[in-house]
Scaffold this motif. Structure first.
Motif, mmCIF file in Angstrom:
data_model
loop_
_atom_site.group_PDB
_atom_site.id
_atom_site.type_symbol
_atom_site.label_atom_id
_atom_site.label_comp_id
_atom_site.label_asym_id
_atom_site.label_seq_id
_atom_site.Cartn_x
_atom_site.Cartn_y
_atom_site.Cartn_z
ATOM 1 N N GLY A 141 42.165 37.765 44.613
ATOM 2 C CA GLY A 141 43.474 38.308 44.995
ATOM 3 C C GLY A 141 44.163 38.965 43.806
ATOM 4 N N VAL A 142 44.110 38.300 42.658
ATOM 5 C CA VAL A 142 44.696 38.888 41.441
ATOM 6 C C VAL A 142 43.995 40.201 41.120
ATOM 7 C CG1 VAL A 142 45.080 38.559 38.975
ATOM 8 C CG2 VAL A 142 45.370 36.632 40.543
ATOM 9 N N SER A 187 38.960 32.825 45.302
ATOM 10 C CA SER A 187 39.751 33.684 46.189
ATOM 11 C C SER A 187 41.049 34.096 45.528
ATOM 12 C CB SER A 187 40.071 32.958 47.499
ATOM 13 O OG SER A 187 38.880 32.726 48.188
ATOM 14 N N GLU A 188 41.668 33.143 44.834
ATOM 15 C CA GLU A 188 42.906 33.483 44.128
ATOM 16 C C GLU A 188 42.638 34.513 43.032
ATOM 17 O OE1 GLU A 188 45.224 29.265 44.960
ATOM 18 O OE2 GLU A 188 44.437 29.691 42.969
ATOM 19 N N ARG A 189 41.545 34.295 42.308
ATOM 20 C CA ARG A 189 41.188 35.274 41.264
ATOM 21 C C ARG A 189 40.922 36.637 41.886
ATOM 22 N NH1 ARG A 189 37.378 34.059 36.204
ATOM 23 N NH2 ARG A 189 37.956 36.224 35.920
ATOM 24 N N GLY A 222 35.746 27.994 46.266
ATOM 25 C CA GLY A 222 36.249 29.073 47.125
ATOM 26 C C GLY A 222 37.708 29.402 46.871
ATOM 27 N N ALA A 223 38.552 28.361 46.839
ATOM 28 C CA ALA A 223 39.988 28.608 46.703
ATOM 29 C C ALA A 223 40.295 29.284 45.377
ATOM 30 C CB ALA A 223 40.753 27.296 46.815
ATOM 31 N N GLU A 224 39.671 28.773 44.309
ATOM 32 C CA GLU A 224 39.955 29.313 42.984
ATOM 33 C C GLU A 224 39.495 30.771 42.878
ATOM 34 O OE1 GLU A 224 38.615 26.786 39.861
ATOM 35 O OE2 GLU A 224 38.913 28.316 38.319
#
Lengths: 364, 418, 351
Positions: free
Chosen positions: C346-347, C342-344, C338-340
């Motif tokens: 966001g990018v 989500s960051e992608r 999820g975290a990874e």
């Protein structure tokens, strides 16, 4: 009259803020070049409004103001070339003394060297040449006042206005500054219009004083005339100390008249502001023009009085007596050996001349 | 002159040195004063200093994982990071997974998952299936349970956790990370979100500060100079936003600014823009800036107003009288005197804006998100509080730097709220 | 007189203490129509239901974690999403529960030992039929096809479900989605598909927003929570069409917070709330799908079952026919990645 005869001219100027009350009513005033004119009056009398109209911060509701013969009502304040000293100095707190003084010169785009020279000269005039790099708040009240004065003069304005400039100073400093301002005026010969409610300040400094009340000039004259010969009871009351006696005109005889007080005493007075027999009148008599137990015979008025109170003031003794039905009558008695025997409760004879007794208007 | 002045300390009438006596008298006052401020002190300690201390601690704290796998990490440190670790590493890992009780291992796996996605499920699955493994050698059996045990990437990811303190969260906060040897390297490009967001956060906050200043300055000037009866009315207009809910206001802006919204409709009706070229004013950075500007306007107006209130009107009159045009007088005299208010308002708006997240969440759309949104995300969803703390600490550090710069350039004593 | 005042005062103080010692059970959920349905289906029907305090939250485990760490738990039972159920259970924020009474009656296997079943809801695409006078979109492929169906799309601001839908739209079988997502390049493939609609999307974050976006014509179709669409159709009489194809089902669970002062009551309440009857009753008030098979049987027999007297099954995401072309969100995958992602995501949004 086009107004060309005088330096500053107010012609039938009215001013109202709310369209209901006139704060200045039909003002006419001529100020010759080089004069130190003081507008004196209680607060709300219209004197400050008059000054603000001259400075350009207020516009006359009707009438016109002329400066050197030119109407100035439509000229904005920053183009009038009039210097002004404000009540609380209004020195710019974020600028040094030098920068404050240079401000009007920089606005006029003078060369740097000339600015420096003029600033230095102006500071020397007020004896603050060593304070140029200080901030205004690092100066004492009197110093700030002098800087404000220098700033109002540094750009060599045609006219300087001062709006109660000494109001925030203590008494001693105020008196000192009065002389300084007076001397500066004498030295550079600039026209000054000065506003104050302090009559002693006005008397000290002015060539002429305009006494304001109720939006009108009550009397305009030199300080001595104003003091010696007030035209009406307001001026008499406002300037200097004076004894007032109410009465009715009994008879008129040339330039004199006889006024009868409520308790029947008849006082011979100078007919100034009463017209005919039967008019109410307020008699005005300066406390220093009354003589106690005098043996000289040339006084028109002579009455017996009772001493109510003695106040020792060093050079004179302030004496409150009851005479002609007035128990607040003040007599200033010089501190000489003649009257060392005066006691409260004693009966004395008071004498004064008819020419010192001015029969003025009385509004019930 | 008497000799008393040079013969030692001055004594009181009791013969006690004056200084001692004075100290004694003042001590009681000091104690009293201290007791009076004690509740406030305690409040500040509890509500301010302790949380900040806690945040700073969390941002570097990596002790927990070291209490779950202490032996594994000890042996792990000797590994040369080539190929797969030795049987010994597998064995201790196997034993420590087996020994760890209940949620301890879960919490540890959450931590491990921060450095490599997948650890969480790997540990969970292993915990269940390892029960079948009775004896060594363990390496092959573990890889048989899940082939990820045979993937060096997972093993290498453990490298950043071997110390009880870590700067890994801070690195993460600026798009960097540790490699397996604890060397700092950049994040893969498709995960570099934070620097981008930091820059956007500062850009948006700065723009909002500038816009609130541009809009707020004239309002504050009017407030300070109008007669009381008008200025009161205007003040109510300024404060009105304070009295309505943030969400209601935000939704109102959505209705006004969206592409089929009131503003665009009016513009189309007036023929100023074509129907197919409606302006995108919402669900992007523009929307974020517009809405935040409106919401933060009072924070600019109030300090400005209270400073302007103290600027004597006679300054402007004096400047005009001295020959300055109104514009010149304003620029050279009024404006410099209002700088304390500009500073206070600007700093206030900037500080609030930098941590904003509700408005950007609602109206930011694809590119309006700010650093506060990521803090909220990690705080609530991933529970990566270490990263939250690091992001928050960076925010705090940036604010301190700004404050320091401000102090250098303008001077803190120039901040004035009235 | 003074004595009575003193006694009364002391009494009040002690009552305050007693009050806090025997606090009501606090049940925390998402609010709105969903919580209203929970209230009617199993708070009102529970014998001690009047003692329950209902609070709303916005999801996430931040508050729970703070309460547990501070050892001051005021939330007893919380309604959570599966990845939070997993993380919370792993991190020791939730209590394990007895699952024997429902374990064999579940549509999908429970994700953790801490949970009791609630409902399925889904991320589903929908549109206003008036926006498409001719051919109407039928599949998630159509949602991603801006040439065939021009116009803006409403999507949410986070990554969940979007990745899955993009892959289904790109031709991946729903049952193989997580296999692809776990494989190398799987996520890249999803983002590549998302790129094709990037210039045509309007993002939303509040659940009510997509309905407004579609109603106002700001977008021609949007993703939304199925319950919101159902409520708009069933209660507000809106004319919306679903695109069930490619929907992503999410699960909703009840958990008990570790350290609760009302553990026995909480366990009793959770058992009642996850009974087949309670879950079926909930569907009278909101068109979410119960997680227990026997609850669906009750509904089927009871049609027209919805409280307004209409059929509710057409609005439920988990009928067998719809499940064939649906993805059931894998909370384990999201807990891992999820975290990874989500960051992608966001990018991706920012560029």
């Amino acid at each position: 009259m086009s107004g060309k005869d005088s330096f500053v001219k107010f012609e039938n100027v009215d001013k109202s803020y709310d369209g209901e009350v006139l704060v200045v009513k039909g003002l006419n005033l001529d100020i010759p070049q080089g004069e130190f004119l003081t507008m004196l009056g209680p607060s709300g009398s219209g004197k400050t409004t008059t000054l603000m109209m001259l400075a350009g911060f207020e516009t006359p509701t009707s009438g016109e103001i002329y400066l050197e013969g030119e109407p100035i009502s439509s000229i904005p304040p920053y183009k009038r070339g009039i210097g002004m000293v404000f009540q609380n100095y209004a020195l710019f707190p974020h600028m040094t003394v030098n920068e404050n003084l240079a401000f009007p010169l920089e606005v006029r785009k003078l060369p740097k060297a000339e600015i420096d020279e003029k600033v230095h000269k102006a500071l020397s005039m007020v004896e603050l040449q060593d304070f140029g790099t200080r901030m205004p708040l690092q100066l004492s009240g009197g110093q700030q006042q002098r800087v404000a004065l220098a700033r109002a003069l540094v750009f060599e304005p045609r006219l300087v206005l001062m709006d109660e400039p000494l109001g925030a100073l203590d008494k001693k400093l105020r008196e000192q500054m009065q002389y300084e301002i007076k001397h500066i005026h004498e030295n550079i010969g600039i026209t000054v219009v000065y506003v104050t409610h302090d009559q002693s300040e006005a008397l000290t400094m002015s060539n002429r004083i305009a006494v304001f009340n109720d939006g009108k000039i009550q009397q305009i004259s030199t300080p001595d005339v104003l003091y010696e010969k007030p035209d009406n009871s307001f001026v008499a009351q406002f300037i200097g100390e004076n004894n007032q006696i109410k009465g009715k005109v009994k008879s008129v005889n040339g330039k004199n008249c006889v006024v009868v007080t409520d308790n029947g005493d008849e006082i011979v007075s100078l007919k100034v502001n009463v017209n005919s027999v039967g008019d109410n009148s307020l008699l005005s008599l300066r406390p220093e023009r009354v003589w106690v137990n005098s043996d000289k015979g040339d006084y028109e008025n002579s009455f017996e009085a009772k001493v109510e109170e003695l106040i020792y003031l060093g050079d004179h003794v302030r004496t409150r007596v009851n005479v002609c039905g007035n128990n607040q009558f003040i007599v200033k008695i010089p501190n000489s050996s003649d009257h060392s025997d005066l006691k409260e409760g004693a009966k004395v004879k008071l004498s004064w001349k008819a020419e010192d007794t001015r029969a003025l208007d009385f509004k019930a | 002159m008497s000799s008393e002045t040079i013969s030692g300390p001055i004594l009181t009438s009791d013969g006690i040195p004056l200084k001692v006596s004075l100290k004694k008298a003042e001590r009681i006052n000091k104690i009293r004063a201290f007791l009076l401020v004690l509740p406030l002190l305690a409040f500040i300690l509890i509500s301010f200093i302790i949380p900040i201390g806690d945040m700073l601690t969390r941002s570097v704290d990596d002790r927990y994982i070291n209490t779950v796998f202490p032996k594994t990490f000890e042996i792990y440190k000797k590994w040369d990071k080539q190929g797969l670790p030795s049987e010994e590493v597998y064995k201790t890992m196997f034993i420590e997974i087996g020994e760890a009780k209940g949620f301890k291992i879960g919490k540890a796996s959450t931590r491990m998952n921060y450095s490599k996605s997948g650890w969480k499920s790997l540990i969970k699955k292993s915990q269940r299936k390892f029960k079948k493994i009775k004896e060594g050698p363990y390496k092959e059996q573990m890889i048989a349970v899940d082939k990820r045990w045979g993937d060096p990437i997972y093993w290498k990811a453990l490298g950043e956790m071997v110390d009880p303190t870590t700067f890994g969260y801070y690195l993460n906060a600026v798009d960097l990370k540790y490699d397996s040897n604890k060397k700092v390297i950049a994040q893969p490009e498709n995960r570099r979100i934070y620097m981008h967001t930091w820059i956007k956060t500062f850009k948006v906050s700065l723009l909002v500060t500038i816009f609130t200043l541009m809009l707020g300055y004239p309002i504050a000037y009017l407030l300070a100079t109008l007669p009381l009866k008008y200025s009161n009315l205007l003040m109510i207009c300024v404060l009105l936003p304070f009295w309505t809910s943030l969400l209601v206001r935000t939704v109102a802006w959505m209705i006004i600014l969206q592409q089929k919204g009131v503003f665009n409709n009016l513009m189309v009706m007036a023929g100023l823009i074509a129907d197919e070229n409606r302006w995108k004013l919402m669900y992007n950075e523009t929307g974020t800036i517009i809405v935040m500007t409106q919401i933060l306007l009072p924070f600019m107006v109030l300090p400005l107003y209270s400073v302007m209130k103290t600027i004597s009107p006679s300054y402007m009159k004096a400047a005009l009288n001295l020959g300055a045009s109104p514009l010149h007088a304003f620029w050279k005299v009024y404006m410099p005197n209002s700088i304390p208010g500009i500073s206070a308002g600007g700093l206030l708006v900037f500080i609030i804006a930098i941590g904003y997240f509700i408005t950007p969440e609602l109206v930011g759309g694809k590119d309006g998100q700010m650093i506060g949104n990521w803090i909220a995300y990690h705080l609530k969803t991933t529970l990566n509080w270490g990263l939250c703390a690091a992001l928050g600490s960076v925010l705090l550090a940036v604010m301190i730097v700004f404050y320091w710069l401000y102090n250098k350039i303008i001077g803190v004593e120039n901040i004035k709220l009235g | 007189m003074r004595k009575t005042i003193k006694a009364a005062f002391l009494g009040l103080i002690s009552m305050a203490f007693i009050g806090s010692a025997y606090a009501d059970l606090t049940f925390v959920s998402w609010g709105g129509a969903y919580t209203a349905s929970q209230q009617k289906a199993y708070i009102d029907t529970w014998s001690k239901g009047s003692g329950i305090t209902v609070e709303n939250y916005n999801g996430g485990l931040g508050e729970v974690k703070a309460q547990v760490e501070a050892n001051n738990v005021t939330w007893d039972v919380v309604d959570v999403l599966p990845d939070q159920a997993i993380t919370g259970c792993d991190d020791g924020l939730f209590l394990k529960v007895d699952q024997s009474h429902f374990i064999n009656d579940m549509v999908v296997k429970p994700v953790s030992e801490c949970i009791s079943p609630q409902i399925f809801w889904s991320y589903v695409a929908f549109y206003d039929p008036a926006a498409f006078p001719g051919k109407k979109p039928k599949t998630i492929k159509d949602f991603f096809d801006v040439k065939k169906f021009p116009g803006k799309r409403g999507i949410h601001t986070w990554a969940n479900a979007l990745i899955e839908m993009a892959l289904v739209a790109d031709g991946v079988k729903p049952s193989k989605v997580y296999e692809v997502m776990s494989s190398d390049g799987g996520i890249d493939r999803a983002f590549a598909k998302l790129d094709t609609i990037k210039d045509h999307v309007v993002f939303w974050s509040a659940g009510s927003k997509p309905l407004e976006l579609v109603s106002s014509g700001e977008v021609v179709m949007s993703l939304a929570y199925n319950g919101r669409i159902g409520a708009a159709i069933l209660q507000d009489g809106k004319k919306f069409n679903y695109i069930w194809d490619g929907q992503v089902l999410e699960q909703e669970y009840l958990v008990i917070v570790k350290g609760t002062k009302n553990e026995d009551e909480a366990r009793e309440f959770v058992k009642h709330a996850s009974s087949a009857e309670s879950l079926a009753l909930q569907a009278k008030y909101i068109p979410y799908g119960p997680m227990r098979s026997s609850s669906i049987d009750i509904i089927k027999k009871g049609e027209p079952y919805f409280n307004t007297g209409v059929d509710v099954l057409p609005h439920m995401p988990n009928t067998p026919k719809r499940l064939r072309r649906s993805v059931i969100a894998d909370p384990f995958w999201w807990a891992d990645n999820g975290a990874e992602v989500s960051e992608r995501f966001g990018v991706w949004k920012g560029n």
